[in-house]
Design a protein around this motif. Structure first.
Motif, PDB file in Angstrom:
ATOM      1  N   LEU A 193       8.584   6.916  -6.132  1.00  0.00           N
ATOM      2  CA  LEU A 193       7.754   7.675  -7.065  1.00  0.00           C
ATOM      3  C   LEU A 193       8.367   7.746  -8.453  1.00  0.00           C
ATOM      4  O   LEU A 193       7.650   7.885  -9.442  1.00  0.00           O
ATOM      5  CB  LEU A 193       7.507   9.079  -6.513  1.00  0.00           C
ATOM      6  CG  LEU A 193       6.635   9.119  -5.255  1.00  0.00           C
ATOM      7  CD1 LEU A 193       6.560  10.529  -4.700  1.00  0.00           C
ATOM      8  CD2 LEU A 193       5.237   8.592  -5.543  1.00  0.00           C
ATOM      9  N   GLY A 194       9.674   7.610  -8.516  1.00  0.00           N
ATOM     10  CA  GLY A 194      10.330   7.594  -9.817  1.00  0.00           C
ATOM     11  C   GLY A 194      10.010   6.350 -10.625  1.00  0.00           C
ATOM     12  O   GLY A 194      10.225   6.319 -11.842  1.00  0.00           O
ATOM     13  N   GLY A 195       9.464   5.323  -9.946  1.00  0.00           N
ATOM     14  CA  GLY A 195       9.152   4.077 -10.641  1.00  0.00           C
ATOM     15  C   GLY A 195       7.676   3.794 -10.792  1.00  0.00           C
ATOM     16  O   GLY A 195       7.296   2.769 -11.356  1.00  0.00           O
ATOM     17  N   THR A 196       6.828   4.686 -10.293  1.00  0.00           N
ATOM     18  CA  THR A 196       5.388   4.444 -10.385  1.00  0.00           C
ATOM     19  C   THR A 196       4.833   4.899 -11.729  1.00  0.00           C
ATOM     20  O   THR A 196       5.402   5.769 -12.395  1.00  0.00           O
ATOM     21  CB  THR A 196       4.634   5.170  -9.256  1.00  0.00           C
ATOM     22  OG1 THR A 196       4.943   6.568  -9.306  1.00  0.00           O
ATOM     23  CG2 THR A 196       5.033   4.608  -7.900  1.00  0.00           C
ATOM     24  N   ILE A 197       3.708   4.300 -12.105  1.00  0.00           N
ATOM     25  CA  ILE A 197       3.037   4.627 -13.359  1.00  0.00           C
ATOM     26  C   ILE A 197       1.663   5.226 -13.088  1.00  0.00           C
ATOM     27  O   ILE A 197       1.267   6.204 -13.712  1.00  0.00           O
ATOM     28  CB  ILE A 197       2.917   3.371 -14.248  1.00  0.00           C
ATOM     29  CG1 ILE A 197       4.314   2.893 -14.670  1.00  0.00           C
ATOM     30  CG2 ILE A 197       2.055   3.650 -15.464  1.00  0.00           C
ATOM     31  CD1 ILE A 197       4.306   1.590 -15.439  1.00  0.00           C
ATOM     32  N   ARG A 198       0.955   4.646 -12.139  1.00  0.00           N
ATOM     33  CA  ARG A 198      -0.376   5.130 -11.778  1.00  0.00           C
ATOM     34  C   ARG A 198      -0.242   6.348 -10.869  1.00  0.00           C
ATOM     35  O   ARG A 198       0.785   6.516 -10.201  1.00  0.00           O
ATOM     36  CB  ARG A 198      -1.162   4.036 -11.051  1.00  0.00           C
ATOM     37  CG  ARG A 198      -1.206   2.710 -11.766  1.00  0.00           C
ATOM     38  CD  ARG A 198      -1.931   1.647 -10.977  1.00  0.00           C
ATOM     39  NE  ARG A 198      -3.374   1.817 -11.058  1.00  0.00           N
ATOM     40  CZ  ARG A 198      -4.229   0.818 -11.325  1.00  0.00           C
ATOM     41  NH1 ARG A 198      -3.784  -0.402 -11.539  1.00  0.00           N
ATOM     42  NH2 ARG A 198      -5.521   1.045 -11.381  1.00  0.00           N
ATOM     43  N   PRO A 199      -1.290   7.197 -10.803  1.00  0.00           N
ATOM     44  CA  PRO A 199      -1.282   8.269  -9.805  1.00  0.00           C
ATOM     45  C   PRO A 199      -1.192   7.656  -8.402  1.00  0.00           C
ATOM     46  O   PRO A 199      -1.907   6.708  -8.097  1.00  0.00           O
ATOM     47  CB  PRO A 199      -2.630   8.966 -10.013  1.00  0.00           C
ATOM     48  CG  PRO A 199      -3.039   8.608 -11.411  1.00  0.00           C
ATOM     49  CD  PRO A 199      -2.497   7.237 -11.654  1.00  0.00           C
ATOM     50  N   VAL A 200      -0.305   8.198  -7.585  1.00  0.00           N
ATOM     51  CA  VAL A 200      -0.051   7.615  -6.266  1.00  0.00           C
ATOM     52  C   VAL A 200      -0.520   8.554  -5.162  1.00  0.00           C
ATOM     53  O   VAL A 200      -0.241   9.758  -5.201  1.00  0.00           O
ATOM     54  CB  VAL A 200       1.449   7.300  -6.087  1.00  0.00           C
ATOM     55  CG1 VAL A 200       1.741   6.849  -4.661  1.00  0.00           C
ATOM     56  CG2 VAL A 200       1.884   6.224  -7.068  1.00  0.00           C
ATOM     57  N   TRP A 201      -1.236   7.999  -4.190  1.00  0.00           N
ATOM     58  CA  TRP A 201      -1.576   8.701  -2.959  1.00  0.00           C
ATOM     59  C   TRP A 201      -0.638   8.183  -1.873  1.00  0.00           C
ATOM     60  O   TRP A 201      -0.219   7.020  -1.898  1.00  0.00           O
ATOM     61  CB  TRP A 201      -3.017   8.441  -2.549  1.00  0.00           C
ATOM     62  CG  TRP A 201      -4.055   8.888  -3.542  1.00  0.00           C
ATOM     63  CD1 TRP A 201      -3.841   9.446  -4.778  1.00  0.00           C
ATOM     64  CD2 TRP A 201      -5.477   8.796  -3.383  1.00  0.00           C
ATOM     65  NE1 TRP A 201      -5.037   9.712  -5.395  1.00  0.00           N
ATOM     66  CE2 TRP A 201      -6.069   9.333  -4.568  1.00  0.00           C
ATOM     67  CE3 TRP A 201      -6.316   8.339  -2.368  1.00  0.00           C
ATOM     68  CZ2 TRP A 201      -7.445   9.400  -4.744  1.00  0.00           C
ATOM     69  CZ3 TRP A 201      -7.686   8.402  -2.540  1.00  0.00           C
ATOM     70  CH2 TRP A 201      -8.244   8.937  -3.709  1.00  0.00           C
ATOM     71  N   VAL A 202      -0.307   9.046  -0.922  1.00  0.00           N
ATOM     72  CA  VAL A 202       0.559   8.660   0.188  1.00  0.00           C
ATOM     73  C   VAL A 202      -0.147   8.994   1.497  1.00  0.00           C
ATOM     74  O   VAL A 202      -0.621  10.120   1.686  1.00  0.00           O
ATOM     75  CB  VAL A 202       1.922   9.379   0.125  1.00  0.00           C
ATOM     76  CG1 VAL A 202       2.792   8.967   1.320  1.00  0.00           C
ATOM     77  CG2 VAL A 202       2.641   9.075  -1.186  1.00  0.00           C
ATOM     78  N   SER A 203      -0.237   8.012   2.388  1.00  0.00           N
ATOM     79  CA  SER A 203      -0.840   8.196   3.699  1.00  0.00           C
ATOM     80  C   SER A 203       0.179   7.790   4.755  1.00  0.00           C
ATOM     81  O   SER A 203       0.587   6.624   4.806  1.00  0.00           O
ATOM     82  CB  SER A 203      -2.113   7.344   3.821  1.00  0.00           C
ATOM     83  OG  SER A 203      -2.804   7.611   5.018  1.00  0.00           O
ATOM     84  N   ALA A 204       0.615   8.749   5.569  1.00  0.00           N
ATOM     85  CA  ALA A 204       1.730   8.495   6.477  1.00  0.00           C
ATOM     86  C   ALA A 204       1.452   9.010   7.879  1.00  0.00           C
ATOM     87  O   ALA A 204       1.011  10.153   8.059  1.00  0.00           O
ATOM     88  CB  ALA A 204       3.003   9.154   5.939  1.00  0.00           C
ATOM     89  N   PHE A 205       1.717   8.165   8.864  1.00  0.00           N
ATOM     90  CA  PHE A 205       1.692   8.573  10.265  1.00  0.00           C
ATOM     91  C   PHE A 205       3.144   8.760  10.698  1.00  0.00           C
ATOM     92  O   PHE A 205       3.932   7.816  10.656  1.00  0.00           O
ATOM     93  CB  PHE A 205       1.010   7.511  11.122  1.00  0.00           C
ATOM     94  CG  PHE A 205      -0.484   7.458  10.942  1.00  0.00           C
ATOM     95  CD1 PHE A 205      -1.328   8.111  11.826  1.00  0.00           C
ATOM     96  CD2 PHE A 205      -1.049   6.764   9.873  1.00  0.00           C
ATOM     97  CE1 PHE A 205      -2.706   8.072  11.655  1.00  0.00           C
ATOM     98  CE2 PHE A 205      -2.428   6.717   9.691  1.00  0.00           C
ATOM     99  CZ  PHE A 205      -3.262   7.375  10.592  1.00  0.00           C
TER     100      PHE A 205
END
Length: 280
Positions: A193-205
């Motif tokens: 997340l420290g390297g992302t630019i766009r809004p990020v969604w996270v989907s985790a099982f």
């Protein structure tokens, strides 16, 4: 099974079996042959969820050009990428890679046939998928046969992303995870997340035997709110032995869960966590 983001040996001290050796193979045949008797099924449950979330994320106007990419963490041989972007089921993949015909092929022949197989089944709504896993042979195969658009083998538990992964993170709008929650920590997500630019969604099982709360807190520090329906669980696989069953039951109870009808009946179960930017 996507459990290769950090090292370890089968029969880990926490009581959960490890399968690291099946990720060091040049192709996925050993992976499917080992996991078939255990009924490993979490990618099957994730398939419709990830497709729906990938479509919703693509439809979300984030002010950036182009469709956002999906980053599958602990991607192994690209199983999630195969299921999201192609008209194929996990059952068909098991049948394919455990068949007598497939067993006798050379690695070169299998890769050529797989490349053609997946290309013919590519969905028109396919998304760009990047893979992250320390198991270099597994990600290399997924890349070679066209399941992954790019692959990275950094261990983000130990260090920051390299230049290639940093460049790729600029395109990422969705991070997915199945199984690796037992082996990676908030350090990996903080690095991503420290390297992302766009809004990020996270989907985790994530297995009910481990706490996802440290990662939830890390995501919150980056402006993401997490939801989970604890009443709905997703079976992952059969236990390898009674030792593993006892470990799972005790771990679930220690985290406040109830193993009755789930782990007590002989299978690991996962919860689905959904994290999105807090819009309040």
């Amino acid at each position: 099974m996507h459990e290769t983001c950090t090292g370890g040996a089968e029969g880990a001290s926490d009581g959960k079996s490890r399968f690291d050796d099946i990720y060091d193979r040049p192709d996925p045949r050993a992976y499917f042959q080992r996991l078939a008797p255990l009924g490993y099924e979490i990618p099957h449950h994730a398939q419709p969820v990830f497709r729906q979330i990938a479509a919703a994320r693509a439809a979300f106007d984030d002010g950036h050009r182009g469709r956002p990419a999906m980053l599958d963490v602990c991607c192994s041989y690209g199983v999630n990428a195969a299921l999201v972007n192609h008209d194929v089921t996990l059952a068909e993949m098991y049948e394919r890679y455990t068949s007598p015909d497939c067993r006798t092929m050379s690695r070169k022949e299998l890769a050529a046939r797989d490349k053609e197989f997946y290309a013919e089944r590519r969905r028109p709504d396919a998304v760009t998928v990047f893979g992250l896993d320390v198991a270099a042979p597994a990600v290399q195969y997924a890349l070679e046969v066209g399941l992954l658009d790019a692959a990275f083998t950094e261990d983000l538990e130990q260090g920051p992303p390299g230049a290639g992964l940093r460049d790729a993170l600029a395109e990422v709008g969705l991070i997915t995870l199945t199984g690796g929650g037992s082996y990676i920590t908030a350090r990996t997500f903080t690095a991503l997340l420290g390297g992302t630019i766009r809004p990020v969604w996270v989907s985790a099982f994530v297995l009910r035997t481990v706490s996802y709360q440290p990662i939830v807190r890390a995501l919150a520090a980056h402006g993401l709110s997490t939801t989970v329906d604890v009443s709905r669980t997703y079976p992952q696989r059969l236990f390898t032995d009674e030792r593993e069953r006892r470990y799972a039951i005790e771990a679930v109870r220690a985290l406040g869960g109830n193993p009755t009808g789930r782990e007590e009946d002989g299978r690991f179960h996962s919860l689905h966590y959904e994290s999105r930017p807090d819009m309040r």
